[in-house]
Motif scaffolding. Structure first.
Motif, PDB file in Angstrom:
ATOM      1  N   VAL A 138       0.805  -1.219   0.000  1.00  0.00           N
ATOM      2  CA  VAL A 138       0.000   0.000   0.000  1.00  0.00           C
ATOM      3  C   VAL A 138       0.841   1.273   0.000  1.00  0.00           C
ATOM      4  CG1 VAL A 138      -1.910  -1.183   1.136  1.00  0.00           C
ATOM      5  CG2 VAL A 138      -0.267   0.089   2.524  1.00  0.00           C
ATOM      6  N   ARG A 139       2.100   1.175   0.428  1.00  0.00           N
ATOM      7  CA  ARG A 139       2.979   2.344   0.433  1.00  0.00           C
ATOM      8  C   ARG A 139       4.340   1.990  -0.159  1.00  0.00           C
ATOM      9  NH1 ARG A 139       2.194   6.696   3.708  1.00  0.00           N
ATOM     10  NH2 ARG A 139       4.022   7.463   2.570  1.00  0.00           N
ATOM     11  N   PRO A 140       4.388   1.715  -1.452  1.00  0.00           N
ATOM     12  CA  PRO A 140       5.662   1.340  -2.080  1.00  0.00           C
ATOM     13  C   PRO A 140       6.725   2.426  -1.977  1.00  0.00           C
ATOM     14  CG  PRO A 140       3.966   1.801  -3.734  1.00  0.00           C
ATOM     15  CD  PRO A 140       3.272   1.727  -2.416  1.00  0.00           C
ATOM     16  N   ASP A 141       6.308   3.664  -1.773  1.00  0.00           N
ATOM     17  CA  ASP A 141       7.269   4.751  -1.648  1.00  0.00           C
ATOM     18  C   ASP A 141       8.106   4.652  -0.381  1.00  0.00           C
ATOM     19  OD1 ASP A 141       4.596   5.372  -0.481  1.00  0.00           O
ATOM     20  OD2 ASP A 141       5.610   7.155   0.268  1.00  0.00           O
ATOM     21  N   LEU A 142       7.674   3.836   0.582  1.00  0.00           N
ATOM     22  CA  LEU A 142       8.391   3.716   1.850  1.00  0.00           C
ATOM     23  C   LEU A 142       9.381   2.554   1.875  1.00  0.00           C
ATOM     24  CD1 LEU A 142       5.507   4.322   4.441  1.00  0.00           C
ATOM     25  CD2 LEU A 142       7.299   5.924   3.738  1.00  0.00           C
ATOM     26  N   VAL A 143       9.417   1.738   0.811  1.00  0.00           N
ATOM     27  CA  VAL A 143      10.157   0.473   0.869  1.00  0.00           C
ATOM     28  C   VAL A 143      11.174   0.371  -0.272  1.00  0.00           C
ATOM     29  CG1 VAL A 143       9.958  -2.038   0.953  1.00  0.00           C
ATOM     30  CG2 VAL A 143       8.125  -0.601   1.903  1.00  0.00           C
ATOM     31  N   GLU A 253       1.209  -9.797  -4.622  1.00  0.00           N
ATOM     32  CA  GLU A 253       1.371  -9.639  -6.069  1.00  0.00           C
ATOM     33  C   GLU A 253       1.658  -8.192  -6.447  1.00  0.00           C
ATOM     34  OE1 GLU A 253      -2.309 -11.062  -7.593  1.00  0.00           O
ATOM     35  OE2 GLU A 253      -1.743 -13.189  -7.474  1.00  0.00           O
ATOM     36  N   ARG A 254       1.214  -7.264  -5.590  1.00  0.00           N
ATOM     37  CA  ARG A 254       1.370  -5.838  -5.899  1.00  0.00           C
ATOM     38  C   ARG A 254       2.699  -5.273  -5.432  1.00  0.00           C
ATOM     39  NH1 ARG A 254      -3.712  -3.482  -2.962  1.00  0.00           N
ATOM     40  NH2 ARG A 254      -2.528  -1.556  -3.296  1.00  0.00           N
ATOM     41  N   VAL A 255       3.457  -6.036  -4.655  1.00  0.00           N
ATOM     42  CA  VAL A 255       4.714  -5.517  -4.113  1.00  0.00           C
ATOM     43  C   VAL A 255       5.711  -5.285  -5.243  1.00  0.00           C
ATOM     44  CG1 VAL A 255       6.716  -6.069  -2.669  1.00  0.00           C
ATOM     45  CG2 VAL A 255       4.404  -6.566  -1.845  1.00  0.00           C
ATOM     46  N   LEU A 256       6.236  -4.083  -5.301  1.00  0.00           N
ATOM     47  CA  LEU A 256       7.192  -3.719  -6.329  1.00  0.00           C
ATOM     48  C   LEU A 256       8.639  -3.891  -5.864  1.00  0.00           C
ATOM     49  CD1 LEU A 256       5.518  -0.403  -7.584  1.00  0.00           C
ATOM     50  CD2 LEU A 256       5.293  -2.698  -8.563  1.00  0.00           C
ATOM     51  N   ALA A 257       8.868  -3.843  -4.579  1.00  0.00           N
ATOM     52  CA  ALA A 257      10.231  -3.869  -4.044  1.00  0.00           C
ATOM     53  C   ALA A 257      10.890  -5.231  -4.280  1.00  0.00           C
ATOM     54  CB  ALA A 257      10.201  -3.569  -2.543  1.00  0.00           C
ATOM     55  N   PRO A 258      12.176  -5.231  -4.611  1.00  0.00           N
ATOM     56  CA  PRO A 258      12.917  -6.498  -4.665  1.00  0.00           C
ATOM     57  C   PRO A 258      12.785  -7.226  -3.328  1.00  0.00           C
ATOM     58  CG  PRO A 258      14.232  -4.702  -5.554  1.00  0.00           C
ATOM     59  CD  PRO A 258      13.030  -4.067  -4.920  1.00  0.00           C
ATOM     60  N   THR A 259      12.475  -8.516  -3.378  1.00  0.00           N
ATOM     61  CA  THR A 259      12.100  -9.247  -2.166  1.00  0.00           C
ATOM     62  C   THR A 259      12.988 -10.466  -1.948  1.00  0.00           C
ATOM     63  OG1 THR A 259       9.791  -8.546  -2.438  1.00  0.00           O
ATOM     64  CG2 THR A 259      10.198 -10.441  -1.009  1.00  0.00           C
ATOM     65  N   LEU A 260      13.483 -10.588  -0.710  1.00  0.00           N
ATOM     66  CA  LEU A 260      14.218 -11.772  -0.280  1.00  0.00           C
ATOM     67  C   LEU A 260      13.306 -12.608   0.602  1.00  0.00           C
ATOM     68  CD1 LEU A 260      16.746 -13.548   0.257  1.00  0.00           C
ATOM     69  CD2 LEU A 260      17.342 -11.929   2.092  1.00  0.00           C
ATOM     70  N   LEU A 261      13.131 -13.875   0.249  1.00  0.00           N
ATOM     71  CA  LEU A 261      12.298 -14.802   1.014  1.00  0.00           C
ATOM     72  C   LEU A 261      13.205 -15.799   1.717  1.00  0.00           C
ATOM     73  CD1 LEU A 261       9.763 -15.500  -1.883  1.00  0.00           C
ATOM     74  CD2 LEU A 261       9.348 -14.017   0.097  1.00  0.00           C
ATOM     75  N   VAL A 262      13.050 -15.902   3.042  1.00  0.00           N
ATOM     76  CA  VAL A 262      13.869 -16.821   3.837  1.00  0.00           C
ATOM     77  C   VAL A 262      12.940 -17.797   4.553  1.00  0.00           C
ATOM     78  CG1 VAL A 262      15.607 -17.057   5.651  1.00  0.00           C
ATOM     79  CG2 VAL A 262      15.616 -15.022   4.181  1.00  0.00           C
ATOM     80  N   ARG A 280       6.573 -17.582  -6.416  1.00  0.00           N
ATOM     81  CA  ARG A 280       5.781 -17.321  -7.625  1.00  0.00           C
ATOM     82  C   ARG A 280       4.979 -16.037  -7.524  1.00  0.00           C
ATOM     83  NH1 ARG A 280       4.507 -22.905  -6.905  1.00  0.00           N
ATOM     84  NH2 ARG A 280       2.470 -22.284  -6.060  1.00  0.00           N
ATOM     85  N   THR A 281       4.672 -15.618  -6.300  1.00  0.00           N
ATOM     86  CA  THR A 281       3.747 -14.503  -6.100  1.00  0.00           C
ATOM     87  C   THR A 281       4.453 -13.158  -6.091  1.00  0.00           C
ATOM     88  OG1 THR A 281       2.273 -15.945  -4.828  1.00  0.00           O
ATOM     89  CG2 THR A 281       1.958 -13.572  -4.591  1.00  0.00           C
ATOM     90  N   PHE A 282       5.539 -13.043  -5.337  1.00  0.00           N
ATOM     91  CA  PHE A 282       6.285 -11.779  -5.307  1.00  0.00           C
ATOM     92  C   PHE A 282       7.033 -11.637  -6.627  1.00  0.00           C
ATOM     93  CE2 PHE A 282       5.515 -12.610  -0.858  1.00  0.00           C
ATOM     94  CZ  PHE A 282       5.269 -11.343  -0.327  1.00  0.00           C
ATOM     95  N   ARG A 283       6.792 -10.565  -7.323  1.00  0.00           N
ATOM     96  CA  ARG A 283       7.227 -10.457  -8.712  1.00  0.00           C
ATOM     97  C   ARG A 283       8.741 -10.389  -8.875  1.00  0.00           C
ATOM     98  NH1 ARG A 283       4.428  -5.206 -10.946  1.00  0.00           N
ATOM     99  NH2 ARG A 283       2.717  -5.963  -9.649  1.00  0.00           N
ATOM    100  N   ASP A 284       9.456  -9.857  -7.891  1.00  0.00           N
ATOM    101  CA  ASP A 284      10.917  -9.708  -8.000  1.00  0.00           C
ATOM    102  C   ASP A 284      11.536 -10.352  -6.770  1.00  0.00           C
ATOM    103  OD1 ASP A 284      13.501  -8.972  -8.470  1.00  0.00           O
ATOM    104  OD2 ASP A 284      13.194  -6.815  -8.273  1.00  0.00           O
ATOM    105  N   SER A 285      11.518 -11.683  -6.735  1.00  0.00           N
ATOM    106  CA  SER A 285      11.909 -12.387  -5.512  1.00  0.00           C
ATOM    107  C   SER A 285      13.099 -13.296  -5.734  1.00  0.00           C
ATOM    108  CB  SER A 285      10.731 -13.199  -4.962  1.00  0.00           C
ATOM    109  OG  SER A 285      10.428 -14.277  -5.829  1.00  0.00           O
ATOM    110  N   ARG A 286      13.782 -13.586  -4.630  1.00  0.00           N
ATOM    111  CA  ARG A 286      14.820 -14.588  -4.575  1.00  0.00           C
ATOM    112  C   ARG A 286      14.626 -15.348  -3.262  1.00  0.00           C
ATOM    113  NH1 ARG A 286      14.505  -9.891  -5.507  1.00  0.00           N
ATOM    114  NH2 ARG A 286      16.233  -9.449  -6.907  1.00  0.00           N
ATOM    115  N   LEU A 287      14.899 -16.648  -3.276  1.00  0.00           N
ATOM    116  CA  LEU A 287      14.552 -17.527  -2.161  1.00  0.00           C
ATOM    117  C   LEU A 287      15.792 -18.134  -1.521  1.00  0.00           C
ATOM    118  CD1 LEU A 287      12.561 -19.259  -0.464  1.00  0.00           C
ATOM    119  CD2 LEU A 287      12.530 -20.885  -2.390  1.00  0.00           C
TER     120      LEU A 287
END
Length: 332
Positions: A138-143, A253-262, A280-287
């Motif tokens: 909801v606030r991609p500008d903060l992340v 699905e709406r998250v734009l920030a690069p995401t690390l999943l642990v 599969r859901t976070f568009r720019d993810s690494r696991l």
């Protein structure tokens, strides 16, 4: 959850916490006061000036102390702060009594708007992972980046070992649990929690066990402790039932920030099967999957999580919209 509901950063008083709290070596603790909300914030001075800000958010029953080990590991990469969510750690309950995922997310947004620290590298564990997912949506500008460690995103059916935690959401169950366990010592109760959250409880050092027992003993005496636990557990359960644009998976699905999943493969609360769905859901993810870790990988393997986080910063440094430093986790 708009920034207009937060006061100007210059109007937010920052004072020492009202109660005595545990402060690790090199850490400072303060209280940030907002209208209707008071948050205890733990910080570690960065190794050098000019490092990008990071904010760490704990899970159900946790506190900012859960992040001390990881904050020490990444002090050369970020200017880190960890907060106690309302009603947890040393933060008093919120005036509005809102312990929902949205309520907690609103508290984080208000703090970031008021402190003018955003955008931040945002990290969350368990319930905190669900909370920061909503913040990032909801606030991609903060992340700048998002790091999720065993996030409590809806899992149906849930793991059998997670059902007792979900039962806390049922009115009266927390009170019943207190009566049923009144003969348990604080140390025994703490060991039970550690056995549930650690992949290998033997990794808990005597020093960490003693500090955790002391913290649990202090918090058990707080008049609102079980109310905060029960209402927050209810918030997690309620988040499982939300559909449409309010669904946490839809927001992921709406998250734009690069995401690390642990994820820990010995996690008794969040199934590792959810790692693939999250990837599969976070568009720019690494696991990052840790074979021996449980639910709190940042406490069990802080050095490994720190390396993955540093890789994320290196990989994303210099991307459009990233004003800070930033580098490379294998995509999963």
């Amino acid at each position: 959850m708009s920034s207009t509901e937060s006061p100007d950063a210059r109007t937010v008083p920052v004072v020492p916490p009202a109660r005595s709290v545990h402060v690790g070596a090199g850490e400072t603790v303060r209280t940030a006061s907002l209208p209707g909300l008071s948050l205890t914030v733990r910080s570690r001075p960065p190794a050098q000036g000019g490092l990008p800000p990071a904010l760490f958010v704990h899970g159900l029953g946790g506190s900012s102390l859960n992040w001390s080990a990881l904050m020490a590991e990444v002090a050369d990469r970020v200017d880190g702060e960890a907060l106690d969510l309302p009603g947890f750690g040393d933060s008093p309950p919120p005036d509005d009594g809102d312990y929902s995922i949205t309520g907690h997310a609103r508290a984080i947004i208000r703090y970031l708007d008021a402190s003018d620290r955003g955008p931040v590298h945002l990290l969350g564990n368990s319930m905190g992972g669900a909370i920061v997912t909503r913040v990032a949506a909801v606030r991609p500008d903060l992340v700048r980046t998002l790091t999720l460690i065993s996030p409590a995103l809806p899992e149906l059916p849930p793991q059998r070992t997670a059902l007792p935690t979900g039962l806390l959401a049922v009115p009266g169950v927390a009170r019943l649990f207190v009566r049923m366990t009144r003969d348990w010592t604080i140390e025994y109760r703490t060991r039970q929690v550690l056995a549930l959250t650690y992949g290998d409880p033997a990794r808990v050092s005597p020093e960490v066990l003693a500090a955790t027992v002391a913290e649990q003993e202090r918090r058990a005496d707080l008049p609102y402790f079980w109310d905060a636990m029960a209402r927050s557990a209810r918030g997690i359960v309620d988040s499982y039932t939300l559909g449409g644009q309010h669904s946490l998976w839809r927001q992921a699905e709406r998250v734009l920030a690069p995401t690390l999943l642990v994820y820990g493969m010995r996690d008794a609360l969040v199934g590792h099967r959810m790692a693939l769905r999250a990837g599969r859901t976070f568009r720019d993810s690494r696991l990052l999957s840790l074979v021996d870790a449980g639910h709190v990988a940042m406490m069990e393997y802080p050095d490994t999580v720190a390396r993955a986080f540093a890789d994320l910063l290196d990989e994303t440094s210099g991307r459009p919209g990233d004003p800070g430093e930033g580098s490379s986790v294998a995509r999963g």
